[in-house]
Design a protein around this motif. Structure first.
Motif, short mmCIF file in Angstrom:
data_model
loop_
_atom_site.label_atom_id
_atom_site.label_comp_id
_atom_site.label_asym_id
_atom_site.label_seq_id
_atom_site.Cartn_x
_atom_site.Cartn_y
_atom_site.Cartn_z
N HIS A 97 0.79 -1.20 -0.02
CA HIS A 97 0.08 0.03 0.06
C HIS A 97 0.79 1.14 0.01
N HIS A 99 1.67 5.19 -1.97
CA HIS A 99 1.47 6.46 -3.13
C HIS A 99 2.66 6.89 -3.54
N LYS A 316 -8.95 0.91 -6.95
CA LYS A 316 -8.57 1.61 -5.36
C LYS A 316 -10.00 2.47 -5.25
N HIS A 400 -6.31 -1.16 5.39
CA HIS A 400 -6.25 -0.48 6.65
C HIS A 400 -6.85 -1.29 7.89
N ASP A 466 1.83 2.61 3.42
CA ASP A 466 1.05 4.04 3.10
C ASP A 466 1.94 4.92 2.95
#
Ligand SMILES: [Zn+2]
Length: 576
Positions: A97, A99, A316, A400, A466
């Protein structure tokens, strides 16, 4: 020849090749390996052969895993031999996960991650401004709220003191707030008369004067004035970030947003032979959901990007927000503020219908769900999609899962839904123990980040970071999964101690579990003959040290597809 026959033939050939290399019998001299790594403690993550001493690599694949003697048989005159000095060799880690583009750009800007004082922020902002005299804007991210106690929000004057003449704009670590200096506010035309935007707040002092703190959508008023990064800046940022990812032992990332629109940049890097990290990139879908254009984009990406380096074709979406801001969707009101219960971002029926559509198309879905109500809806939607479409093994994911109703814990295993979790989000610092736990209250806090319970009930776990919300370095995450304690050892015994995970299960969640979560366990995630040669050698034996020493792990080298893409300088000299 028809394509069907071609396929059959190549399948036959690859099957033959595969069986030759798999056997490597002493009396049938196999083709020599390109690289042999020997004298290692090899933890393979393959349940059939957990431990080995050596491995051989041919091309981009693993050709042998076994004792030193067995692997030595593949040594030819041109084989490069690496003596691992008895160190621990593992499959490369994946981050499930991330970005990536956003994090990459952050590396070329002011990085406030881990900063705990105002003075240090000023120092970093000033140093960046001094070393980038031509940069028209000073941009950065990573500040946290406790630095500005008691209000929890920063003031423009802190930045004006160090950079009065150029605009400064710094995002909070969670992306929910931002901080501008006076120059940036002026450029954006924000003054005491500017109304708050929808879904945002220009924070003001007692006199109505903007303080420089901007909540949610108010940040965009300033951010939209900053110059957009150019294509070459983005490419440079991606190269820098790939080096950083390889340095900490990552070989693959699963993008949960912000990368799909830059697939052509990733492809550009691949064409130039510059990829050193594998990418699985999801399309970010907002409500109200699919339309013909969006479907075409996703299907195009799935068709175009489907090899070992770049894969598109996942989706997503987000069902809710976060606990700290009371935006995560809960069954019962927040404990600290009973007037709030969070809210689903989607209309529940619309979400269910969208999931059924994506599932019917064979697209894997990642749903962000943090509140117990959001987690339930994601599981319900995945279950009904499988029943309606008669699909199997879709491996849809919930991202999450910070809180969960007790009844839903066993459904991950039953439904084959992946629990994609980020150990560092459970790091029990002040934010977790005081803000987060206070907001959910003791009952729900007893089911905080239940990775162990999900796994105990046969659910598949995949771990990630994340990034850039927290570091992309997986080792502090490994430590937190095991201890659920801070570096200072708090709380004693760990935060919800029964949810601590074993080392083996934690490594699996970053390797074979991660590969499974991306439908790639046939070719990645463990050290087995025929799989991609993605592996790492590390400086300490995780199985022999205290868990509290894991966070400081150094990677000695990272190999992706048979090539060493990162190597710690002079590590061999340190070999005992
Ligand atoms: Zn995320």
């Amino acid at each position: 020849m028809s394509s069907g026959k071609t396929h059959l033939l190549s399948l036959l050939i690859s099957t033959l090749l595969f069986s030759v290399s798999a056997v490597a019998a002493p009396d049938a001299p196999a083709q020599p390996a390109d690289v042999i790594i020997t004298n290692a403690r090899v933890y393979t993550v393959n349940p059939q052969q957990k431990w080995a001493e050596a491995t051989a690599i041919r091309g981009d694949r693993i050709a042998a895993v076994g004792t030193r003697k067995e692997v030595e048989l593949l040594r030819g005159p041109a084989t490069k031999v690496i003596d691992a000095g008895g160190r621990l060799l593992l499959p490369g880690f994946a981050d499930c996960h991330i970005h990536f583009m956003q994090g990459s750009l952050g590396l070329t800007r002011v990085d406030l991650n881990g900063v705990v004082t105002v003075a240090e922020i000023q120092k970093r902002v000033k140093a960046y401004a001094d070393t980038h005299p031509k940069e028209p804007w000073i941009l950065g991210m990573g500040w946290t709220y406790p630095i500005f106690a008691p209000s929890g929000l920063p003031n423009k004057k802190i930045l004006d003191d160090v950079v009065p003449d150029r605009p400064v704009y710094l995002e909070a670590f969670d992306g929910h707030s931002a901080w501008a200096n006076s120059k940036a506010l002026a450029i954006a035309g924000i003054d005491r008369n500017t109304p708050d935007p929808a879904n945002g707040e220009i924070v003001r002092d007692a006199n109505g004067e903007p303080t420089g703190a901007l909540k949610e959508a108010a940040g965009e008023l300033v951010a939209s004035r900053a110059p957009k990064p150019t294509r070459s800046e983005r490419l440079e940022a991606l190269r820098k970030a790939m080096r950083e990812a390889n340095r900490v032992g990552l070989v693959r990332v699963h993008s949960a947003g912000g990368d799909f629109e830059y697939l052509d940049l990733y492809n550009d890097l691949r064409t130039r032979g510059q990829l050193s990290l594998r990418f699985y990139i999801a399309y970010f879908l907002d409500p109200p959901g699919l339309n013909a254009d969006i479907i075409a984009k996703i299907e195009d990406a799935r068709r175009e990007y489907r090899d070992d380096w770049i894969e598109g074709g996942a989706v997503k979406t987000m069902l809710d927000g976060v606990i700290e801001a009371h935006t995560a969707a809960m069954f019962a009101p927040y404990s600290d503020d009973p007037s709030q219960v969070g809210k689903l971002f989607w209309d529940a029926d619309k979400y269910r219908a969208t999931i059924a559509d994506l599932d019917a198309r064979g697209l894997q879905v990642f749903t962000h769900a943090i509140g117990d109500k959001a987690v339930r809806l994601a599981l319900d939607a995945y279950q009904s999609a499988a029943e309606t479409n008669h699909t199997h093994d879709a491996r849809h994911r919930v991202e999450h899962i910070e809180t969960i109703a007790a009844d839903d814990i066993g459904r991950f295993g039953k439904l084959g839904v992946i629990a994609s979790m980020q150990p560092l989000h459970a790091y029990p610092d002040d934010d977790t123990l005081h803000v987060w736990a206070r907001n959910v209250g003791p009952d729900r806090a007893s089911r905080a980040w239940v990775w162990h319970s999900i796994e105990q009930q046969n659910g598949a776990i995949a771990f990630g970071s994340d990034w850039p919300v927290v570091t992309l370095n997986p080792w502090p995450g490994v430590e937190t999964a095991l201890t659920r304690q801070t570096d200072a050892g708090d709380p004693p015994g760990g935060f919800v101690p029964r949810e601590r995970l074993s080392l083996e299960d934690t490594i699996r969640a970053y390797t074979l579990g991660a590969a499974f979560a991306g439908h790639r366990e046939q070719s990645e995630g463990s050290l087995e003959v025929g799989k991609l040669a993605d592996l790492i050698l590390i400086d300490r034996d995780l199985f022999k040290i205290e868990p509290t020493e894991i966070g400081e792990t150094q990677v000695l080298f990272t190999m992706v597809g048979g090539k060493i893409v990162y190597e710690l300088p002079k590590w061999k000299r340190a070999v005992p």
